[in-house]
Design a protein around this motif. Structure first.
Motif: not given
Length: 442
Positions: A133-148, A382-387, A406-411
């Protein structure tokens, strides 16, 4: 038929059955029990019973349901929501500040839970909608939540380290201590990456506007700090009593579970639905882990009886003349490859009977090796395809976030995890200093 061939046949049978989609504990328990029956006849029927009794008599196992209960109680009673609001207001003025606040939230959730699932649930339901909602990049947001969220299996009280301690016969207290600095190091690397990335690309994480910041006076901001007091108090009461020797490990987990219930009552959020959902989810997770441990003990007993570990050690050292560090790297690479297809518990059960005794035979500290294993599990999440976290995110994310996103965000975060793995491998003192210092082994 040689024992080496039998061990290889057991391993191949297990991998083949796992490909059929059967449950991990059922496959491993079946292969272990069937091999024992064929090798040693009816007398081997006691093997599973002995493994079950060993599990039931392992006193530290009581920590598993208590820590899981504590984490779910805090999530179901929405105390984690208060915590995120605090980070939202205090970190929002910075570029990428809400993403940094999300990582800090994950560290705290990890310190009071021990599971990746709870962090993912909090991040996807609370942090993600606000960040988008605050305009954050969706790929970065997805990666942050998964990694965290993966920090939950490294930062104490890690349930994965409890499982490792059971199978490796290492004290859980030492393992938890060993996970503190590596977990904080990884979180720090995540934060540095987010800050630098947003300095280079400011559009990825816009700060809160002046109008929004003006809505909160300094008195409001200080009042919001109360959202972090309850989780901090629970963590201090739980770990402080344990570290000072007032309570045992199990008693400390009971203190944490009780404190979470009291916190929900004090906040006026304890309802029958919260108690029912928390208890049901705790029972499901605890039973799953106990079945997996039971199967692992049975399978490992057969492997030990066959002398498979000695055979592997002879192959690497006697036949191939590899040094111990090369063998260690090969073992971690095996974990990384298996992580493409399996979750952390499956990897632990499958290779623990081979790799953990082999690491000990090569002279490595098994507490330190437990940290390396756990970091590798984080990569596997976080590793595709079955993370595991990839599928959790797919089920929780809004429709505009695709599986490709989702796959791109974790790299980048997988790269930071591997960097942490290398650092801990080169400087083992990062993991071993705290347990050695605290328990007087330095």
């Amino acid at each position: 038929m040689s024992y080496e061939f039998i061990a290889l046949l057991m391993f191949a049978s297990m991998m083949l059955l796992l490909l059929t989609g059967q449950r991990v504990f059922a496959v491993i328990g079946f292969v272990g029990s069937a091999a024992a029956l064929l090798l040693w006849g009816d007398g081997s029927a006691e093997l599973s019973f002995t493994s079950a009794m060993k599990l039931m008599k392992w006193y530290p196992m009581l920590t598993l349901p208590l820590f899981v209960f504590m984490g779910y109680m805090l999530a179901e009673s929405r105390i984690a929501d208060d915590l995120y609001k605090m980070f939202h207001v205090w970190m929002g003025p910075l570029r990428g500040g809400l993403a940094v606040g999300t990582i800090l939230l994950m560290v705290i959730i990890s310190a009071i839970n021990g599971l990746s699932v709870a962090g993912m649930a909090v991040g996807a339901t609370i942090a993600m909608p606000e960040l988008l909602r605050r305009g954050y990049d969706k790929i970065m947001v997805t990666g942050v939540i998964q990694a965290g969220s993966t920090l939950g299996i490294l930062v104490p009280p890690s349930v994965v380290l409890v499982l490792y301690g059971m199978i490796a016969r290492q004290p859980v207290g030492h393992l938890w201590m060993a996970g503190v600095f590596p977990g904080l190091l990884m979180a720090a690397l995540f934060i540095v990456y987010i800050v630098v990335r947003n300095l280079l690309q400011p559009e990825l994480g816009p700060p809160l506007s002046k109008e929004e910041r003006a809505q909160y006076s300094w008195a409001d901001r200080i009042a919001l700090l109360r959202g972090g007091i309850i989780p901090l108090a629970i963590f201090i009461s739980m770990t402080g009593l344990f570290l000072t020797g007032v309570t045992s490990l199990v008693e400390s987990s009971a203190v944490g579970a009780t404190a979470s219930v009291l916190a929900a009552i004090v906040r006026g959020r304890m309802t029958w639905k919260v108690l029912h959902d928390t208890t049901r989810k705790t029972l499901g997770v605890s039973c799953m882990f106990m079945w997996i441990l039971l199967a692992a003990l049975c399978f490992g007993a057969v492997f030990d009886g066959l002398g498979a570990v000695k055979s592997i050690e002879h192959l690497f050292v006697g036949e191939m003349h590899l040094d111990r560090w090369t063998i260690l790297i090969l073992m971690q690479l095996t974990f990384l490859i298996l992580g493409v297809f399996l979750d952390d518990t499956a990897m632990l059960v499958i290779v623990a009977p081979l790799f953990i005794p082999l690491a000990g035979a090569l002279g490595f500290d098994l507490v330190w090796y437990g940290v390396l294993y756990t970091i590798t599990c984080q990569v596997a999440y976080l590793t595709p395809p079955f993370g595991y976290n990839l599928f959790l995110m797919r089920s929780m994310a809004p429709p505009e976030i695709t599986l490709t996103d989702i796959y791109r965000s974790v790299v980048p975060f997988v790269g930071l995890m591997i960097l942490t793995l290398v650092i801990i491998g080169i400087f083992p003192e990062i993991a071993t200093w705290l347990p050695n210092h605290f328990y007087g082994n330095d």
